[in-house]
Design a protein around this motif. Structure first.
Motif, PDB file in Angstrom:
ATOM      1  N   LEU A  97      -3.585  13.899   0.048  1.00 23.73           N
ATOM      2  CA  LEU A  97      -2.187  14.325   0.184  1.00 23.73           C
ATOM      3  C   LEU A  97      -1.224  13.166  -0.036  1.00 23.73           C
ATOM      4  N   PHE A  98      -1.712  11.949   0.244  1.00 25.21           N
ATOM      5  CA  PHE A  98      -0.833  10.785   0.121  1.00 25.21           C
ATOM      6  C   PHE A  98      -0.476  10.467  -1.327  1.00 25.21           C
ATOM      7  N   ASP A 155      -0.046  13.248  -3.499  1.00 23.48           N
ATOM      8  CA  ASP A 155       0.419  14.542  -4.000  1.00 23.48           C
ATOM      9  C   ASP A 155       1.762  14.389  -4.730  1.00 23.48           C
ATOM     10  N   LEU A 189       5.068  15.741  -3.206  1.00 26.52           N
ATOM     11  CA  LEU A 189       5.480  14.939  -2.050  1.00 26.52           C
ATOM     12  C   LEU A 189       6.035  13.580  -2.502  1.00 26.52           C
ATOM     13  N   SER A 248       9.684  12.166  -1.709  1.00 27.98           N
ATOM     14  CA  SER A 248       9.783  10.907  -0.965  1.00 27.98           C
ATOM     15  C   SER A 248      10.653   9.905  -1.711  1.00 27.98           C
ATOM     16  N   VAL A 263       2.715   7.908  -1.453  1.00 32.45           N
ATOM     17  CA  VAL A 263       3.521   8.454  -0.349  1.00 32.45           C
ATOM     18  C   VAL A 263       3.620   7.453   0.802  1.00 32.45           C
ATOM     19  N   LEU A 272       6.145   4.810   0.052  1.00 34.46           N
ATOM     20  CA  LEU A 272       7.505   5.338   0.161  1.00 34.46           C
ATOM     21  C   LEU A 272       7.914   5.598   1.611  1.00 34.46           C
ATOM     22  N   THR A 273       7.002   6.147   2.413  1.00 35.08           N
ATOM     23  CA  THR A 273       7.379   6.380   3.812  1.00 35.08           C
ATOM     24  C   THR A 273       7.625   5.043   4.510  1.00 35.08           C
ATOM     25  N   ILE A 280       1.541  12.854   7.711  1.00 31.55           N
ATOM     26  CA  ILE A 280       2.028  13.671   6.591  1.00 31.55           C
ATOM     27  C   ILE A 280       3.009  14.729   7.114  1.00 31.55           C
ATOM     28  N   TRP A 296       6.303  13.287   8.059  1.00 33.47           N
ATOM     29  CA  TRP A 296       7.067  12.952   6.865  1.00 33.47           C
ATOM     30  C   TRP A 296       7.674  14.207   6.226  1.00 33.47           C
ATOM     31  N   ARG A 297       6.863  15.274   6.188  1.00 33.19           N
ATOM     32  CA  ARG A 297       7.397  16.531   5.644  1.00 33.19           C
ATOM     33  C   ARG A 297       8.615  16.988   6.440  1.00 33.19           C
ATOM     34  N   LEU A 353      11.598  15.020   5.441  1.00 30.62           N
ATOM     35  CA  LEU A 353      12.092  15.443   4.127  1.00 30.62           C
ATOM     36  C   LEU A 353      12.864  16.763   4.209  1.00 30.62           C
TER      37      LEU A 353
END
Ligand code: SF4
Ligand code: SF4
Lengths: 368, 71
Positions: A6-7, A9, A12, A16, A230, A233-234, B62, B65-66, B69
């Motif tokens: 997912l990191f 994806d 996302l 991000s 991701v 970016l986070t 995750i 973070w979602r 967003l």
């Protein structure tokens, strides 16, 4: 999809990116300039370039590559000494692959190997202990370069050699620690950074609390970050968010890998075998207590004590790796970049290392 | 020269574990992660498992973070 995938994806990542741009613009509006962040770790430098994030954010965030690649920060004299070590009679030199092509003043390990010296690339220091066991008639020396991620594994190799009662195994230690070099950069004040993206891997050993000095003594915030798009970016978002809100804090944005207090087993092993020692960093002279050296009672495993390698002062070259490591210039500002110096004909370690800033720029950021 | 992809632990013996790294199997040292168990994901560095990846925390970060967003 594996949860960890997912990191990276795409959907996302795009969202991000937009979020980072938005917060960076808010910072810019308030301060009249871009936020300046330093990524300490060489793997972050590579990941930023490879993922295209650095290029995409060029107009919004100033990202400076820090001193976090162990190959790049090794000073010229140590490189010369390691190459010279290969001349010792009846030795087998073992090293991580990244070191092979790093240019010394007159040669490289690769060149020494083609001249017939026994130099072997190993994946782990423990492999070199096995080689020592298999070749009791030879001296086996492991070139022990690395930061806190790697140093525990050097300690493990010594523990193994001790258990096997080997007398022909030594390590040539040129290890580096993150805290002293960050202090040095901040104290020197040459490079102005608003905050640090802290290395995910070194933090596996050190834990989050080891960076408290940044916030307490220097009032500089930091975020421990992972390496997937991701995560990059986070980490940036959280760091700029802190800056924007004028908060000084150390955040762990890599909680699934980095624990609050790091890896206690690894740190304990370090303290069993090593103590602080002064280390020379490329472009930065000697920083007191910025590395770990073998304690006196383990001197028999210390290649620096066993072999008497005297090297001359290295000749001056036009390579500007010293300034690259200190975050003072971009590779493009070096006259040799992409001219005399390319990955095929590297002049300095920053172009050789798989985590080097010049290599990252050459591979992913050149304008064709 | 650093840690790569997560490896899944298939078997453990003494200070060694058999892991699956993207389809290939190998033995890695487990000295630094004595709490390791079969089925865990670990991050490797120079032939050693250095930390256990907490998949639950991964999902949480995750999700967190979602939410940011979506705000
Ligand atoms: S050794 Fe690990 S933590 Fe250090 S620079 Fe390389 S990737 Fe980063
Ligand atoms: S481009 Fe080459 S010569 Fe210039 S600083 Fe980088 S490694 Fe050194």
């Amino acid at each position: 999809m594996n949860k960890l995938d997912l990191f990276s994806d795409h959907h996302l990542v795009r969202q991000s990116l937009a979020a980072v741009i938005e917060i960076a613009e808010a910072f810019k509006l308030e301060k009249g300039r871009m936020p300046v962040l330093m990524e300490v770790c060489g793997s972050h430098t590579m990941a930023f370039a490879r993922s295209g994030i650095k290029q995409r954010l060029m107009d919004h965030v100033k990202l400076i590559a820090g001193p976090g690649c162990p190959v790049c920060v090794t000073d010229q004299k140590s490189i010369d000494a390691m190459i010279q070590l290969a001349d010792e009679p009846d030795t087998i030199l073992c090293t991580f692959g990244d070191m092979m092509r790093v240019p010394g003043s007159a040669s490289t390990l690769m060149k020494a190997k083609t001249e017939g010296k026994d130099i072997r690339v190993v994946y782990s220091p423990l492999e070199s202990v096995k080689i020592a066991q298999q070749h009791p008639d030879k001296e086996v020396i492991f070139l022990g370069i690395g930061f806190e991620t790697t140093i525990p594994i050097l300690a493990l190799a010594i523990r193994e050699a001790e258990k096997m009662e080997l007398h022909n195994f030594t390590i040539w230690m040129t290890t580096k620690l993150v805290e002293p070099v960050l202090r040095e950069l901040l104290d020197a004040g040459e490079v102005k950074v608003d905050g640090f993206l802290l290395p995910g891997h070194v933090s596996v050993v050190l834990g989050k609390t080891s960076y408290d000095f940044l916030m307490k003594e220097y009032q500089v915030p930091g975020v421990i970050s992972g390496f997937e798009p991701v995560q990059l970016l986070t980490g940036m978002y959280k760091l700029i968010d802190l800056l924007h809100n004028q908060k000084v804090d150390i955040l762990n944005d890599y909680t699934h890998v980095v624990k609050e207090h790091g890896n206690a087993v690894a740190r304990e092993l370090l303290h069993t075998y090593f103590e602080f020692g002064d280390e020379a960093w490329r472009g930065m002279n000697v920083i007191p207590k910025s590395g770990l050296v073998l304690k006196d009672q383990y001197a028999r495993f210390d290649a620096k004590k066993k072999f008497n390698v005297a090297v001359k002062e290295p000749r001056k070259v036009k390579c500007r790796c010293g300034e690259i490591i200190r975050g003072l210039i971009n590779p493009e500002e070096c006259v040799l970049f992409n001219k005399g110096c390319t990955p095929v004909h590297p002049i300095g370690p920053c172009m050789v290392s798989s985590e080097g800033t010049c290599a990252a720029h050459y591979q992913y950021m050149r304008e064709e | 020269m650093c840690i790569g992809v997560p490896a899944k632990v298939l078997d453990i013996q003494n200070e060694e574990a058999l892991v699956d790294v993207m389809g290939s199997r190998m033995y890695v040292g487990t000295f630094f992660v004595p709490e390791i168990s079969i089925g865990d994901y670990v991050l490797l560095h120079a032939g050693q498992a250095m930390t256990i990846v907490n998949q639950l925390f991964a999902m949480e970060s995750i999700e967190e973070w979602r939410n940011i967003l979506r705000e």
